[in-house]
Design a protein around this motif. Structure first.
Motif, PDB file in Angstrom:
ATOM      1  N   ALA A  55       0.974  -1.216  -0.002  1.00  0.00           N
ATOM      2  CA  ALA A  55      -0.070  -0.055   0.078  1.00  0.00           C
ATOM      3  C   ALA A  55       1.063   1.175  -0.092  1.00  0.00           C
ATOM      4  O   ALA A  55       0.577   2.175  -0.714  1.00  0.00           O
ATOM      5  N   ALA A  56       1.882   1.352   0.921  1.00  0.00           N
ATOM      6  CA  ALA A  56       2.814   2.302   0.833  1.00  0.00           C
ATOM      7  C   ALA A  56       3.424   2.698  -0.521  1.00  0.00           C
ATOM      8  O   ALA A  56       3.581   3.855  -1.044  1.00  0.00           O
ATOM      9  N   ALA A  57       4.038   1.544  -0.985  1.00  0.00           N
ATOM     10  CA  ALA A  57       4.797   1.685  -2.177  1.00  0.00           C
ATOM     11  C   ALA A  57       4.170   1.999  -3.398  1.00  0.00           C
ATOM     12  O   ALA A  57       4.384   2.914  -4.162  1.00  0.00           O
ATOM     13  N   ASN A  58       2.645   1.359  -3.226  1.00  0.00           N
ATOM     14  CA  ASN A  58       1.706   1.905  -4.365  1.00  0.00           C
ATOM     15  C   ASN A  58       1.219   3.310  -4.485  1.00  0.00           C
ATOM     16  O   ASN A  58       1.165   3.885  -5.332  1.00  0.00           O
ATOM     17  N   ARG A  59       0.962   3.795  -3.249  1.00  0.00           N
ATOM     18  CA  ARG A  59       0.736   5.037  -3.129  1.00  0.00           C
ATOM     19  C   ARG A  59       1.962   5.875  -3.970  1.00  0.00           C
ATOM     20  O   ARG A  59       1.501   6.944  -4.732  1.00  0.00           O
ATOM     21  N   GLN A  60       3.117   5.838  -3.490  1.00  0.00           N
ATOM     22  CA  GLN A  60       4.359   6.450  -4.131  1.00  0.00           C
ATOM     23  C   GLN A  60       4.395   6.306  -5.698  1.00  0.00           C
ATOM     24  O   GLN A  60       4.606   7.341  -6.462  1.00  0.00           O
ATOM     25  N   LEU A  61       4.280   5.146  -5.933  1.00  0.00           N
ATOM     26  CA  LEU A  61       4.380   4.631  -7.358  1.00  0.00           C
ATOM     27  C   LEU A  61       3.029   5.457  -8.175  1.00  0.00           C
ATOM     28  O   LEU A  61       3.324   5.918  -9.350  1.00  0.00           O
ATOM     29  N   SER A  62       2.016   5.420  -7.572  1.00  0.00           N
ATOM     30  CA  SER A  62       0.857   5.832  -8.489  1.00  0.00           C
ATOM     31  C   SER A  62       0.887   7.339  -8.735  1.00  0.00           C
ATOM     32  O   SER A  62       0.282   7.904  -9.506  1.00  0.00           O
ATOM     33  N   ALA A  63       1.278   8.134  -7.636  1.00  0.00           N
ATOM     34  CA  ALA A  63       1.646   9.464  -7.685  1.00  0.00           C
ATOM     35  C   ALA A  63       2.646   9.880  -8.711  1.00  0.00           C
ATOM     36  O   ALA A  63       2.569  10.953  -9.239  1.00  0.00           O
ATOM     37  N   ASP A  64       3.440   9.126  -8.968  1.00  0.00           N
ATOM     38  CA  ASP A  64       4.548   9.400  -9.862  1.00  0.00           C
ATOM     39  C   ASP A  64       4.423   8.657 -11.136  1.00  0.00           C
ATOM     40  O   ASP A  64       5.184   8.748 -12.093  1.00  0.00           O
ATOM     41  N   SER A  65       3.409   7.811 -11.340  1.00  0.00           N
ATOM     42  CA  SER A  65       3.086   7.274 -12.720  1.00  0.00           C
ATOM     43  C   SER A  65       2.823   7.711 -13.831  1.00  0.00           C
ATOM     44  O   SER A  65       2.042   8.832 -13.455  1.00  0.00           O
ATOM     45  N   SER A  66       3.317   7.656 -14.888  1.00  0.00           N
ATOM     46  CA  SER A  66       2.897   8.427 -16.221  1.00  0.00           C
ATOM     47  C   SER A  66       3.034   7.405 -17.510  1.00  0.00           C
ATOM     48  O   SER A  66       3.738   6.085 -17.226  1.00  0.00           O
ATOM     49  N   GLY A  67       2.412   7.665 -18.372  1.00  0.00           N
ATOM     50  CA  GLY A  67       2.469   6.734 -19.778  1.00  0.00           C
ATOM     51  C   GLY A  67       1.663   5.441 -19.327  1.00  0.00           C
ATOM     52  O   GLY A  67       1.867   4.573 -20.321  1.00  0.00           O
ATOM     53  N   GLY A  68       0.763   5.272 -18.509  1.00  0.00           N
ATOM     54  CA  GLY A  68       0.149   4.176 -18.435  1.00  0.00           C
ATOM     55  C   GLY A  68       0.938   2.721 -17.799  1.00  0.00           C
ATOM     56  O   GLY A  68       0.253   1.655 -18.096  1.00  0.00           O
ATOM     57  N   ARG A  69       2.020   3.356 -17.626  1.00  0.00           N
ATOM     58  CA  ARG A  69       2.803   2.042 -17.246  1.00  0.00           C
ATOM     59  C   ARG A  69       2.557   1.494 -15.604  1.00  0.00           C
ATOM     60  O   ARG A  69       2.088   2.385 -14.835  1.00  0.00           O
ATOM     61  N   SER A  70       2.668   0.237 -15.386  1.00  0.00           N
ATOM     62  CA  SER A  70       2.471  -0.272 -14.098  1.00  0.00           C
ATOM     63  C   SER A  70       3.160  -1.488 -13.798  1.00  0.00           C
ATOM     64  O   SER A  70       4.032  -1.959 -14.624  1.00  0.00           O
ATOM     65  N   ILE A 113      -4.541  -5.648  -7.790  1.00  0.00           N
ATOM     66  CA  ILE A 113      -4.458  -4.956  -9.138  1.00  0.00           C
ATOM     67  C   ILE A 113      -3.003  -4.700  -9.160  1.00  0.00           C
ATOM     68  O   ILE A 113      -2.321  -4.513  -8.137  1.00  0.00           O
ATOM     69  N   PRO A 114      -2.297  -4.369 -10.380  1.00  0.00           N
ATOM     70  CA  PRO A 114      -0.778  -4.002 -10.502  1.00  0.00           C
ATOM     71  C   PRO A 114      -0.393  -2.888  -9.614  1.00  0.00           C
ATOM     72  O   PRO A 114      -1.537  -1.878  -9.646  1.00  0.00           O
ATOM     73  N   LEU A 115       0.770  -2.554  -9.351  1.00  0.00           N
ATOM     74  CA  LEU A 115       1.116  -1.134  -8.328  1.00  0.00           C
ATOM     75  C   LEU A 115       1.021  -0.060  -9.658  1.00  0.00           C
ATOM     76  O   LEU A 115       1.582  -0.093 -10.717  1.00  0.00           O
ATOM     77  N   GLY A 116       1.077   1.258  -9.217  1.00  0.00           N
ATOM     78  CA  GLY A 116       0.779   2.043 -10.021  1.00  0.00           C
ATOM     79  C   GLY A 116      -0.557   2.227 -10.782  1.00  0.00           C
ATOM     80  O   GLY A 116      -0.512   3.651 -11.536  1.00  0.00           O
ATOM     81  N   VAL A 117      -1.553   1.695 -10.396  1.00  0.00           N
ATOM     82  CA  VAL A 117      -2.759   2.000 -11.265  1.00  0.00           C
ATOM     83  C   VAL A 117      -3.644   2.830 -10.365  1.00  0.00           C
ATOM     84  O   VAL A 117      -4.309   3.695 -10.915  1.00  0.00           O
ATOM     85  N   ASP A 118      -3.756   2.488  -9.049  1.00  0.00           N
ATOM     86  CA  ASP A 118      -4.586   3.038  -8.118  1.00  0.00           C
ATOM     87  C   ASP A 118      -4.075   3.136  -6.909  1.00  0.00           C
ATOM     88  O   ASP A 118      -3.946   2.336  -6.158  1.00  0.00           O
ATOM     89  N   GLY A 119      -3.751   4.466  -6.433  1.00  0.00           N
ATOM     90  CA  GLY A 119      -3.032   4.462  -5.309  1.00  0.00           C
ATOM     91  C   GLY A 119      -3.656   4.461  -3.987  1.00  0.00           C
ATOM     92  O   GLY A 119      -3.025   4.507  -2.912  1.00  0.00           O
ATOM     93  N   ASP A 120      -4.877   4.232  -3.871  1.00  0.00           N
ATOM     94  CA  ASP A 120      -5.942   4.078  -2.865  1.00  0.00           C
ATOM     95  C   ASP A 120      -6.152   2.490  -2.639  1.00  0.00           C
ATOM     96  O   ASP A 120      -7.192   2.379  -1.718  1.00  0.00           O
TER      97      ASP A 120
END
Length: 171
Positions: A55-70, A113-120
């Motif tokens: 959850a902690a890692a996903n919040r950080q990756l989601s806030a920083d993700s771009s280009g539809g990558r996960s 779901i994969p990390l970087g898709v939904d930060g919540d």
């Protein structure tokens, strides 16, 4: 450039095993994998459960993700000598547990779901007990999709056959 394998030391002689696969190829995938490794290594020692780490890692990756990558990810915490694992599959290829006593495989199917898709996203960790002399197989889709000289995929059945035939060599 987008596959990720890591062992992270935790407190009380525990470890985390991480296996992931970033969507896409090339420099962008490699950069997301490298960022994900840093974020997971920074969070894993400070969170008590697998769900909180992701959850902690996903919040950080989601806030920083771009280009539809996960990043799909199989994450587990284990204590050497114990056969219990606390695991999560975040959109990743299901890991397998082989029980040689029953000659059977159990699929660790995740619901996340994969990390970087939904930060919540709230991740769902599960606890499994490995069977006596059992094996855990965590892998990316690359093992199933590997091609032989005739262009045939290696496949999951071939992987299972090899494990059945050679599982005792690791003891």
């Amino acid at each position: 450039g987008g596959d990720y394998l890591d062992y992270i030391p935790l407190e009380n002689e525990k470890y985390a095993l991480v296996l992931g696969d970033v969507t896409g190829h090339g420099v962008g995938a490699a950069l997301l994998m490298t960022t994900s490794r840093a974020v997971l290594r920074a969070n894993a020692p400070h969170q008590k459960t697998a769900g909180k780490v992701l959850a902690a890692a996903n919040r950080q990756l989601s806030a920083d993700s771009s280009g539809g990558r996960s990043l799909t990810l199989f994450f587990m915490q284990l204590t050497p000598g114990s056969r219990k694992i606390n695991w999560i599959s975040a959109g990743h290829e299901p890991a397998l547990i082989y029980d040689p006593g029953r000659d059977s495989f159990t699929s660790l199917d995740g619901v996340d779901i994969p990390l970087g898709v939904d930060g919540d996203w709230a991740f769902n960790s599960k606890i499994e007990k490995l069977p006596e002399n059992g094996l855990l197989l965590a892998f990316t889709d690359g093992i199933r999709e590997a091609l032989n000289a005739d262009g045939q995929q290696y496949g999951l059945d071939k992987l299972k056959d090899v494990v059945r035939l050679h599982h005792q060599q690791g003891s």
